[in-house]
Design an enzyme around this catalytic site. Structure first.
Site, PDB file in Angstrom:
ATOM      1  N   LYS A 147      -9.858   2.164 -10.793  1.00 40.52           N
ATOM      2  CA  LYS A 147      -9.461   1.229  -9.735  1.00 40.52           C
ATOM      3  C   LYS A 147     -10.149   1.579  -8.416  1.00 40.52           C
ATOM      4  O   LYS A 147      -9.861   0.962  -7.392  1.00 40.52           O
ATOM      5  CB  LYS A 147      -7.934   1.225  -9.576  1.00 40.52           C
ATOM      6  CG  LYS A 147      -7.188   0.762 -10.838  1.00 40.52           C
ATOM      7  CD  LYS A 147      -5.716   0.438 -10.579  1.00 40.52           C
ATOM      8  CE  LYS A 147      -4.965   0.292 -11.896  1.00 40.52           C
ATOM      9  NZ  LYS A 147      -3.606  -0.206 -11.777  1.00 40.52           N
ATOM     10  N   ILE A 187      -2.205  -5.788  -8.880  1.00 32.90           N
ATOM     11  CA  ILE A 187      -2.130  -5.942  -7.421  1.00 32.90           C
ATOM     12  C   ILE A 187      -2.941  -4.852  -6.723  1.00 32.90           C
ATOM     13  O   ILE A 187      -3.721  -5.111  -5.804  1.00 32.90           O
ATOM     14  CB  ILE A 187      -0.648  -5.878  -6.954  1.00 32.90           C
ATOM     15  CG1 ILE A 187       0.168  -6.948  -7.688  1.00 32.90           C
ATOM     16  CG2 ILE A 187      -0.544  -6.045  -5.446  1.00 32.90           C
ATOM     17  CD1 ILE A 187       1.666  -6.801  -7.546  1.00 32.90           C
ATOM     18  N   ASN A 228      11.869  -3.303 -16.329  1.00 34.76           N
ATOM     19  CA  ASN A 228      11.755  -1.892 -16.714  1.00 34.76           C
ATOM     20  C   ASN A 228      12.771  -1.069 -15.928  1.00 34.76           C
ATOM     21  O   ASN A 228      13.511  -1.597 -15.105  1.00 34.76           O
ATOM     22  CB  ASN A 228      10.326  -1.391 -16.505  1.00 34.76           C
ATOM     23  CG  ASN A 228       9.907  -1.525 -15.062  1.00 34.76           C
ATOM     24  OD1 ASN A 228      10.480  -0.901 -14.171  1.00 34.76           O
ATOM     25  ND2 ASN A 228       8.927  -2.398 -14.798  1.00 34.76           N
TER      26      ASN A 228
HETATM   27  O1  C5P Z   1      -2.747   0.687 -14.567  1.00 37.00           O
HETATM   28  P1  C5P Z   1      -1.345   1.058 -14.254  1.00 37.00           P
HETATM   29  O2  C5P Z   1      -0.394  -0.093 -14.353  1.00 37.00           O
HETATM   30  O3  C5P Z   1      -0.787   2.219 -14.996  1.00 37.00           O
HETATM   31  O4  C5P Z   1      -1.444   1.528 -12.730  1.00 37.00           O
HETATM   32  C1  C5P Z   1      -0.326   1.900 -12.005  1.00 37.00           C
HETATM   33  C2  C5P Z   1      -0.576   1.670 -10.556  1.00 37.00           C
HETATM   34  O5  C5P Z   1      -1.056   0.341 -10.355  1.00 37.00           O
HETATM   35  C3  C5P Z   1       0.667   1.753  -9.747  1.00 37.00           C
HETATM   36  O6  C5P Z   1       0.293   2.196  -8.439  1.00 37.00           O
HETATM   37  C4  C5P Z   1       1.173   0.324  -9.719  1.00 37.00           C
HETATM   38  O7  C5P Z   1       2.011   0.052  -8.599  1.00 37.00           O
HETATM   39  C5  C5P Z   1      -0.104  -0.460  -9.654  1.00 37.00           C
HETATM   40  N1  C5P Z   1      -0.064  -1.750 -10.346  1.00 37.00           N
HETATM   41  C6  C5P Z   1      -0.189  -2.916  -9.643  1.00 37.00           C
HETATM   42  N2  C5P Z   1      -0.195  -4.121 -10.292  1.00 37.00           N
HETATM   43  C7  C5P Z   1      -0.076  -4.193 -11.617  1.00 37.00           C
HETATM   44  C8  C5P Z   1       0.052  -3.018 -12.366  1.00 37.00           C
HETATM   45  C9  C5P Z   1       0.052  -1.817 -11.701  1.00 37.00           C
HETATM   46  O8  C5P Z   1      -0.266  -2.863  -8.397  1.00 37.00           O
HETATM   47  N3  C5P Z   1      -0.077  -5.370 -12.216  1.00 37.00           N
END
Ligand code: C5P
Length: 418
Positions: A353, A319, A222
């Site tokens: 979350k 994560i 991305n």
């Molecule tokens: O649910 P979404 O992906 O929109 O959430 C964004 C937040 O979650 C950001 O802080 C991003 O760094 C974290 N994130 C993560 N692992 C993922 C997807 C998002 O830590 N697989």
């Protein structure tokens, strides 16, 4: 570095006699570009390496060399300059100059000014004018017990010692004693003025995009530049934290003093974070982690054909959610980059979350750029911040997280089983 990070600051830049004095010309320019007013004071030795004319042109101010200079009304440049300054930085600081500081000698303008600078705690001192020194000398001079004794004494006297670094020396030898580079000194000065809101705290940050391999040469990724995450790592480090930055592939240098762990895929990032999260006080998830990865990465390059190609995708681990669910979870800050309905999605993410804090922004406002508009969501509601450079926003986010974390820890500690 964002322009204006030193705006409103006045710095006395002392230059003593050493070949590194030529780098101080560039430092003068950088300090000015960061918004500081710079008054340069040269020792006799310093003026042998670079002339006052150079520093006058670069600082736009008079340059001072003489204790007896009559340009000040009361003939007291050593008093006037230090009373107007927010800090005195001596770069380069020669071995001789450091020895003079230790002894409290005052036999030229720069030594007299350093001795006469106001120090908080002294009765009648309205302000503190801290002293920072950037040693520069041959490695034998640096390693000499006399110099090492002097450095220890300067530290005990509350003087900040910046560097030196190791490397090639002008004399042809290699070792410890090189002055820090002008950009590094500028970073040190900016950091020096930051409130130490995270002193003694450990902060883990993710930043940048991830790359999910389709085959040995192609990836799904991305447009995240990593700038916001890197700005946060820098702000946290400058606030006194011990910072680890787990970064996807980006074209940015690691901020000074930050330990960077380079990763490529979401699975790598997950592993790197889980390995390091225990004992952290804060986890700030800024990375734009790919939500999916190709279910099976091909061992060889996918060959072109005229038939449509479908790729099965498997979800990546979240994560941030995984860290927030740990029994000993640090204070977690999430990011929500949305293209619409920011309030609803960002606050929804915070609740889903179970995060104490989410930073939301509209992608059209910030992705890949140097500025951003953000809104912070926490237990108390929504806090919109004015559009600003990412460095400035990063400081505000760190200050907000530091302010919320105490109460959050208390609440958490009160929970049964916490
Ligand atoms: O649910 P979404 O992906 O929109 O959430 C964004 C937040 O979650 C950001 O802080 C991003 O760094 C974290 N994130 C993560 N692992 C993922 C997807 C998002 O830590 N697989």
């Amino acid at each position: 570095m964002a322009a204006g990070e030193l705006s409103g600051r006045r710095i006395v830049l002392g230059v003593s006699g050493g070949i590194a004095a030529y780098k101080s010309a560039e430092l003068t320019r950088l300090l000015g570009k960061a918004g500081a007013g710079v008054d340069v004071v040269l020792t006799e030795g310093g003026a042998r390496f670079v002339t006052p004319v150079t520093f006058q042109a670069l600082s736009g101010n008079y340059v001072w060399t003489d204790l007896w200079d009559p340009r000040r009304p009361a003939n007291m440049a050593h008093i006037d300059l230090s009373r107007a300054a927010d800090a005195v930085l001596v770069a380069p600081a020669s071995a001789d100059f450091l020895a003079k500081l230790v002894q409290g000698m005052a036999d030229d303008l720069l030594t007299t000014l350093c001795l006469a600078r106001p120090r908080a705690g002294i009765e009648g001192a309205e302000r503190d004018c801290p002293l920072l020194v950037a040693p520069a000398m041959n490695r034998q001079m640096w390693e000499n017990p006399a110099t090492q004794r002097n450095i220890e004494q300067l530290r005990r006297d509350g003087i900040s010692v910046l560097g030196p670094a190791a490397g090639d020396q002008a004399c042809g030898e290699i070792g410890m004693g090189r002055m820090l580079e002008p950009e590094e000194l500028l970073e040190e000065v900016v950091a020096f003025f930051q409130p130490k809101l995270l002193a003694g705290r450990r902060v883990l940050i993710t930043a940048g995009p991830t790359q999910e391999a389709l085959d040995p040469v192609r990836v799904i990724t991305n447009l995240s530049s990593g700038r916001m995450g890197y700005a946060l790592a820098r702000a946290a480090q400058q606030a006194g934290a011990d910072v680890t930055l787990v970064s996807g592939p980006v074209d940015l240098a690691a901020p000074r003093g930050v330990a960077r762990v380079a990763v490529r895929s979401a699975l790598d990032m997950h592993g790197a974070v889980m390995q390091r999260v225990h004992g952290q006080d804060f986890f700030i998830a800024v990375a734009a982690v790919a939500d999916y990865r190709p279910a099976a990465a091909q061992g060889h390059k996918i060959k072109k054909s005229s038939a449509p190609l479908s790729v099965a995708l498997a979800p990546n681990p979240d994560i941030l959610a995984a860290v927030a669910a740990l029994p000993d979870a640090p204070f977690c800050v999430g990011f929500a980059a949305e293209s619409r309905n920011l309030d609803e999605y960002a606050e929804g993410k915070r609740r889903a979350k179970r995060l104490p804090m989410v930073v939301g922004n509209l992608v059209q406002d910030g992705l890949g750029g140097t500025d951003n508009s953000i809104v912070i969501y926490d237990e108390a509601g929504r806090h919109a911040l004015e559009r600003a450079p990412k460095e400035e926003l990063a400081r505000k986010i760190i200050a907000h997280a530091a302010a919320c974390a105490g109460a959050w820890r208390e609440r958490r500690g009160a929970l049964p089983g916490a």
